[in-house]
Design an enzyme around this catalytic site. Structure first.
Site, short mmCIF file in Angstrom:
data_model
loop_
_atom_site.label_atom_id
_atom_site.label_comp_id
_atom_site.label_asym_id
_atom_site.label_seq_id
_atom_site.Cartn_x
_atom_site.Cartn_y
_atom_site.Cartn_z
N ASN A 1 13.37 3.84 4.27
CA ASN A 1 12.41 2.88 4.82
C ASN A 1 11.31 3.65 5.53
O ASN A 1 11.51 4.76 5.99
CB ASN A 1 13.12 1.96 5.82
CG ASN A 1 12.20 0.90 6.39
OD1 ASN A 1 11.40 0.30 5.66
ND2 ASN A 1 12.27 0.67 7.70
N ARG B 1 13.03 -7.97 5.20
CA ARG B 1 14.38 -8.48 5.43
C ARG B 1 15.29 -7.37 5.87
O ARG B 1 15.09 -6.23 5.45
CB ARG B 1 14.97 -9.06 4.13
CG ARG B 1 14.46 -10.37 3.82
CD ARG B 1 14.87 -10.88 2.48
NE ARG B 1 13.96 -11.96 2.21
CZ ARG B 1 14.13 -13.20 2.66
NH1 ARG B 1 15.22 -13.52 3.33
NH2 ARG B 1 13.23 -14.13 2.45
N ILE B 2 16.29 -7.72 6.65
CA ILE B 2 17.28 -6.72 7.04
C ILE B 2 18.26 -6.57 5.89
O ILE B 2 18.87 -7.55 5.43
CB ILE B 2 17.98 -7.11 8.35
CG1 ILE B 2 16.92 -7.12 9.46
CG2 ILE B 2 19.11 -6.14 8.67
CD1 ILE B 2 17.42 -7.59 10.79
N SER C 1 0.83 -1.21 0.00
CA SER C 1 0.00 0.00 0.00
C SER C 1 0.87 1.26 0.00
O SER C 1 0.48 2.28 -0.59
CB SER C 1 -1.00 0.01 1.16
OG SER C 1 -0.34 0.18 2.40
N ASN C 2 2.03 1.22 0.62
CA ASN C 2 2.93 2.38 0.55
C ASN C 2 3.49 2.54 -0.86
O ASN C 2 3.63 3.66 -1.36
CB ASN C 2 4.07 2.24 1.57
CG ASN C 2 3.63 2.66 2.96
OD1 ASN C 2 3.46 3.84 3.23
ND2 ASN C 2 3.41 1.69 3.84
N ASP D 1 16.48 -0.18 12.10
CA ASP D 1 15.68 1.04 12.17
C ASP D 1 16.40 2.17 12.92
O ASP D 1 15.78 2.91 13.70
CB ASP D 1 14.32 0.75 12.85
CG ASP D 1 13.52 -0.29 12.08
OD1 ASP D 1 13.56 -0.28 10.84
OD2 ASP D 1 12.87 -1.14 12.72
N HIS E 1 8.77 3.14 8.80
CA HIS E 1 8.58 2.30 9.99
C HIS E 1 7.32 2.76 10.73
O HIS E 1 7.14 3.96 10.94
CB HIS E 1 9.81 2.41 10.90
CG HIS E 1 9.69 1.55 12.11
ND1 HIS E 1 9.86 0.18 12.06
CD2 HIS E 1 9.36 1.84 13.39
CE1 HIS E 1 9.65 -0.33 13.26
NE2 HIS E 1 9.34 0.65 14.09
C1 GRF Z 1 3.86 -0.76 6.83
O1 GRF Z 1 3.20 -0.71 8.06
C2 GRF Z 1 5.25 -0.22 6.96
O2 GRF Z 1 5.37 0.79 7.93
C3 GRF Z 1 6.05 -1.43 7.40
O3 GRF Z 1 5.47 -2.51 6.70
C4 GRF Z 1 4.12 -2.19 6.37
C5 GRF Z 1 3.99 -2.33 4.88
O4 GRF Z 1 2.68 -2.14 4.44
N1 GRF Z 1 7.44 -1.26 7.13
P1 GRF Z 1 2.40 -2.03 2.89
O5 GRF Z 1 2.95 -3.30 2.25
O6 GRF Z 1 3.08 -0.82 2.37
O7 GRF Z 1 0.91 -1.97 2.75
#
Ligand code: GRF
Length: 218
Positions: free
Chosen positions: A107, A91-92, A13-14, A145, A109
């Site tokens: 990233n 993954r790291i 979704s991001n 992070d 978080h």
């Molecule tokens: C989000 O909550 C982001 O903060 C975290 O993983 C999730 C990914 O969600 N790192 P999406 O795949 O972007 O919907």
């Protein structure tokens, strides 16, 4: 134009929020490739629907984690990526990728770092009982992070919150600040000075405590 590579493992979704911001012209960059470690990731579907090249990189096909990230870095370099976005990539990230893209890997978080790093940031915040949580976009370094913070958004939390209710509220803010951080990067406005990221052309006025720092669009 800035070429952007995205790494994702899940629903994306991001990734979609960034696709939308590129399509609308708010971010002046090209989403060049999506790389996933999960062949069934919905992010793959989103890439295909939007004409973005999608690659599956199978971690099991490599002798070591470093080799895996070396191969990913090579794919990104082949496509002249200038920025790499982790968008729910589970993954790291290892040194070979970070060395190839120093302060060029971002990233998102789902907590206000440095609180609640690692997995399940929202659950950690809900269980702890904090009254404010949120989300953070940061550059990635070798820690978990721990890299320089670019933008944060604060989200109110209450004792009635569950991991799910808080996650949903935080996710809405993630979709605002991640595209914004990419926009600022694409405009050349992010300068990393040690642990701090200076946003050129933006100052927070005295006594002003915005819920999103910086306020979107400044
Ligand atoms: C989000 O909550 C982001 O903060 C975290 O993983 C999730 C990914 O969600 N790192 P999406 O795949 O972007 O919907």
């Amino acid at each position: 134009m800035l070429q952007v590579g995205v790494l994702a493992s899940g629903r994306g979704s991001n990734f979609q929020a960034i696709i939308d911001a590129v399509k609308s012209g708010r971010i002046k960059a090209r989403l060049r490739v999506l790389i996933t470690d999960k062949p069934g990731a919905y992010a793959m579907q989103r890439a295909k629907e939007n004409g973005i090249e999608a690659l599956y990189a199978d971690p099991k096909a490599f002798a070591s984690k470093d080799d895996y990230f070396k191969a990913i870095a090579a794919e990104l370099q082949k496509r002249e990526a200038g920025l790499v976005l982790l968008a729910g990539f589970m993954r790291i990230v290892r040194k070979p990728l970070l060395d190839a893209f120093p302060m060029r890997v971002m990233n998102i978080h789902p907590a206000l770092l440095p609180s609640f790093p690692g997995l399940h940031g929202q659950r950690q915040a809900a269980d702890y009982g904090v009254k404010i949580s949120g989300c953070t976009v940061h550059f990635v370094d070798e820690g978990m992070d721990t890299g320089p913070v670019i933008i944060q958004a604060a989200v109110p939390a209450s004792h009635g919150d569950t991991e799910d209710s808080l996650s949903a509220r935080i996710l809405k803010c993630e979709h605002m600040i991640y595209p914004e951080a990419v926009r600022l990067f694409a405009e050349g406005r992010l300068e990393v000075r040690g642990k701090k990221v200076v946003i050129k052309g933006h100052e927070v006025p005295d006594g002003f405590l915005p819920l999103i720092n910086p306020p979107i669009g400044q």
